[in-house]
Design an enzyme around this catalytic site. Structure first.
Site, PDB file in Angstrom:
ATOM      1  CG  HIS A 473     -28.250   1.431 -32.967  1.00 24.72           C
ATOM      2  ND1 HIS A 473     -28.312   1.952 -34.381  1.00 24.72           N
ATOM      3  CD2 HIS A 473     -27.210   2.178 -32.405  1.00 24.72           C
ATOM      4  CE1 HIS A 473     -27.390   2.907 -34.618  1.00 24.72           C
ATOM      5  NE2 HIS A 473     -27.000   3.160 -33.340  1.00 24.72           N
ATOM      6  CE1 TYR A 589     -17.688   3.187 -35.195  1.00 23.32           C
ATOM      7  CE2 TYR A 589     -19.009   5.052 -34.623  1.00 23.32           C
ATOM      8  CZ  TYR A 589     -18.891   4.030 -35.302  1.00 23.32           C
ATOM      9  OH  TYR A 589     -19.746   3.579 -35.978  1.00 23.32           O
ATOM     10  CB  THR A 602     -22.880   4.983 -39.759  1.00 19.42           C
ATOM     11  OG1 THR A 602     -22.644   3.332 -39.469  1.00 19.42           O
ATOM     12  CG2 THR A 602     -24.164   5.102 -39.414  1.00 19.42           C
TER      13      THR A 602
END
Length: 772
Positions: A473, A589, A602
């Site tokens: 990630h 979230y 993000t």
């Protein structure tokens, strides 16, 4: 299969008569072709750098300016207002290219024209950046576009009309703005109000006011200074502190997975499917290197930042004791492959030519047919990448810093990507509800030693020809890998194809050197560390409950009849489902992107709002009139859409607070408010999966060509991770994760609540459901 023989360009032997050289023409030919290919890539990058550097200008536009200047001179019109004469006087006199007045005049006109052209480019870029800083279009109702926005859209199209390359807009993108502290504090308090009682809210309000008045002004100054200096004030700290400095295992905690097409099957032959897919991936990499991929554009006119795509290939996360490092190479000509406990190196090129799919199929089949056993310690070696980062860093330094272990590890870490050939055959069977969940579990963690979790991504090829990805990630977010995956699946299906028997098209070259088996010398101390990491990873994997399902009653087509966005519809349904599941609300979230800004990644949308909780409570009570419930839903939906737009336009809450916290740590300033905010658990972590970012095929013509999206592990030990993909007009895929160790959560139970919540909201608006 015998170990592959490594070709060398020459060998020599020292004899009594001198040194005897033996040259290999074939090896020299490959070295020559490889060098030619390398120089071609350099020249392409230089050319692209020039074209990108002058966008929206072009060599043609430069020539037009020069010709206009020269033409006006011949017409006795001085458009330079005397500047050309000044330039001509400044040119050195004497012999050489400047000896004739005509040459000096032409050269001075060319210099003037180049200056005008460059000033024009600078002006256009600054104008485009200013235009792209306008985000009012996002807040206008659908079908009610203002005249101002129409003029703005026309100007953006005008300035970006020339065919752009992938990175053409990078320098024209605006910087992510730093929100004001009062605005962030106000939005934060608004977001936690439905989660706190009056006493708790008053305490948090007091902490927030104290922070805003005393501590924040100093921190904000440093943050604003960074925003002036850095390209993006968030992204480097986000990458470092959220990802690279985390010492927790990557498996379940960080890496996520992506699924294959689940309703169709191109071939059952494992090696053939992988041959096509790997070939398509290197085609994509070639387009990436040449910047031939079109930038992603919102509304078809607003460019998204493309910088995350730079590290898609040839990238590995290198473990460190305190922080990891992302190692990115400019090129890599091989992939690393794992099968039945053995590691192999497979070349992707023969000389300067990319191997055809049929050649790659042959190479992968050779690995599948190889009966040799793993070397001692080799089988579970990749478990090191699944365990704790400190343990892996220490083992890497102690056992893999020299000799054959370093050589073999380099072959993996320097590969374009990692390939896992699995012996299992998971797949999605619509008649078997558990099948999709088992498929997701296989992709999320496998058996904890058949994935190299440090690679930018691992392709998993199952025995039945089904595929999937496991993705690290830190280097990028899910839409980036989704762009690659859409291209690869579309190319595999609609461009490469298969024979009637399921093999890759074409005839392979049997003279290709066989894949090279990597050699290891793993001592018992290292094997003990591998086993320890394996036990840590297995405990994590076994604790994950994953429930994946396809919701068939309706999709985005019928949701739109409720006059709301599909994402807001699903998010409000998640709030209703969670309240029914746990009897309370929680901090939620939802990831949104900030790629309209340079190097944006993000931002968080805090989906649990006062408006959504009011709607949920009214639904649960069951005593409200349908008209009142519809009104409450529309208010909640409008609030959610507004928050999503604020997050996308740089007015979010959490990245600003995160960066203020980082500055406070650098300055040694203690803030009870920031400490509490950053420690709040996200018990419901959600993400919508992007799809159809590129048009490889028409989804209406091929409705069954659907990937099922992907998923991730739960963020909190007593929470849920929810990923969903609104896959076309008539279906939604959900991926729900939780932990067995928590007595409060149950992924399948929550999935059933989500189903019912979606149906209840649809019934509220009397939306007719399609036949299941």
């Amino acid at each position: 299969m015998a170990e592959a023989h490594q070709a060398v360009a020459f060998q020599f032997t020292v004899t009594p008569d001198g040194v005897d050289f033996r040259l290999s023409r074939e090896a020299l030919k490959h070295v020559y072709l490889s060098g030619i290919n390398s120089w071609k890539k350099r020249l392409i990058r230089i050319k692209n750098g020039i074209l990108r550097g002058v966008y929206p200008g072009s060599p043609t536009s430069w020539l037009v300016v020069v010709m206009a200047t020269v033409g006006s001179s011949y017409c006795k019109v001085d458009i330079s207002m005397g500047l050309i004469c000044c330039i001509q006087r400044c040119l050195p006199e004497g012999c050489g290219p400047y000896r004739t007045p005509q040459t000096r005049a032409l050269l001075s006109m060319a210099i003037f024209s180049t200056g005008v052209w460059m000033m024009g480019i600078f002006f256009f870029r600054q104008t485009l950046k200013m235009l792209l800083s306008y985000h009012g279009w996002m807040f206008e109702m659908h079908g009610q576009t203002s005249h101002f926005t129409k003029v703005w859209a026309f100007c953006v199209r005008l300035l970006s009309s020339r065919r752009p390359m992938l990175y053409s807009f990078q320098t024209s993108l605006p910087k992510l703005p730093v929100p004001s502290v009062p605005a962030t504090i106000h939005r934060y308090l608004e977001s936690v109000r439905p989660l706190l009682d009056d006493e708790e809210y008053y305490r948090m309000e007091t902490l927030a006011k104290e922070f805003q008045d005393k501590t924040a002004p100093r921190l904000q100054k440093y943050l604003v200074l960074k925003s002036w200096w850095a390209t993006n004030y968030v992204s480097d700290w986000w990458e470092e502190y959220v990802y690279l400095r985390s010492r927790a295992p990557l498996v379940v905690n960080s890496n996520y997975y992506v699924m294959d097409f689940v309703l169709i099957k191109n071939t059952d032959i494992q090696a053939a499917r992988l041959g096509n897919i790997v070939h398509a991936m290197i085609m994509y990499r070639r387009k990436l290197d040449r910047e031939e991929i079109k930038p992603v554009m919102a509304l078809g006119i607003v460019p998204m930042c493309s910088y995350q795509m730079e590290r898609m290939f040839n990238t590995t996360r290198i473990p460190g004791k305190e922080t990891d490092l992302l190692q990115h190479l400019s090129d890599s000509r091989h992939v690393a492959v794992y099968h039945k406990g053995r590691f192999f190196k497979v070349w992707l090129y023969e000389g300067s030519h990319l191997l055809k799919p049929c050649d790659l199929e042959m190479q992968f089949q050779r690995i599948l047919d190889d009966p040799s056993p793993p070397q001692p310690g080799e089988e579970k070696l990749a478990a090191l990448t699944a365990g704790g980062r400190v343990e892996w860093a220490q083992a890497r330094q102690a056992f893999f810093s020299s000799g054959k272990n370093k050589t073999a590890l380099d072959a993996i870490e320097r590969a374009a990507f990692f390939v896992a050939l699995d012996e299992e055959s998971p797949h999605y069977d619509p008649e078997d509800e558990a099948s999709l969940s088992l498929y997701g579990k296989a992709l999320l963690h496998g058996n904890c030693y058949n994935r190299w979790f440090d690679k930018s991504f691992t392709i998993i090829a199952f025995k039945n020809g089904q595929l999937g990805l496991n993705t690290e990630h830190a280097w990028a977010d899910a839409p980036i890998i989704g762009h690659l995956w859409e291209f690869v699946l579309g190319t595999d299906t609609f461009h490469l194809g298969y024979t009637e028997t399921g093999h890759c098209l074409g005839k392979p070259n049997p003279m290709l050197a066989a894949p090279q088996r990597l050699q290891w010398d793993i001592p018992e101390q290292c094997q003990a560390v591998i086993e320890s990491s394996y036990q840590v990873a297995t405990a994590l994997a076994d604790d994950v409950e994953l429930y994946c399902f396809q919701f068939l009653p309706f999709g985005k087509g019928l949701i739109k009849k409720c006059r709301t966005s599909p994402d807001a519809f699903v998010q409000i349904a998640l709030q209703l489902a969670h309240f029914r599941d746990r009897g309370k609300f929680c901090l939620t979230y939802e990831a949104s992107m900030t790629r309209m800004f340079r190097e944006g990644r993000t931002e968080t949308v805090r989906s649990c709002t006062s408006e959504s909780t009011a709607f949920v409570q009214a639904m649960v009570k069951g005593s409200h009139m349908k008209a009142d419930l519809q009104d409450l839903f529309r208010k909640a939906s409008k609030k959610h859409q507004n928050m999503y737009r604020l997050a996308m336009t740089g007015a979010g809450i959490d990245r600003h607070l995160f960066c203020l916290y980082v500055v406070s740590k650098y300055l040694g300033v203690s803030s009870p408010f920031l400490a509490e905010v950053l420690s709040e658990p996200w018990r419901l972590s959600t993400s919508q999966i992007a799809q159809f970012q590129i048009r490889m095929f028409d989804p209406e013509q091929y409705p069954n060509h659907l990937g099922a999206g992907g998923g991730f592990g739960p963020v909190a030990d007593d929470g849920y991770g929810v990923s969903y993909m609104i896959a076309g007009e008539n279906t939604i895929f959900f991926h729900i994760s939780s932990k067995f160790s928590s007595s409060e959560t149950n992924a399948q139970r929550f999935g059933n609540h989500i189903r019912q919540a979606l149906l209840d909201i649809a019934d509220l608006f009397q939306v007719p459901k399609a036949d299941s």
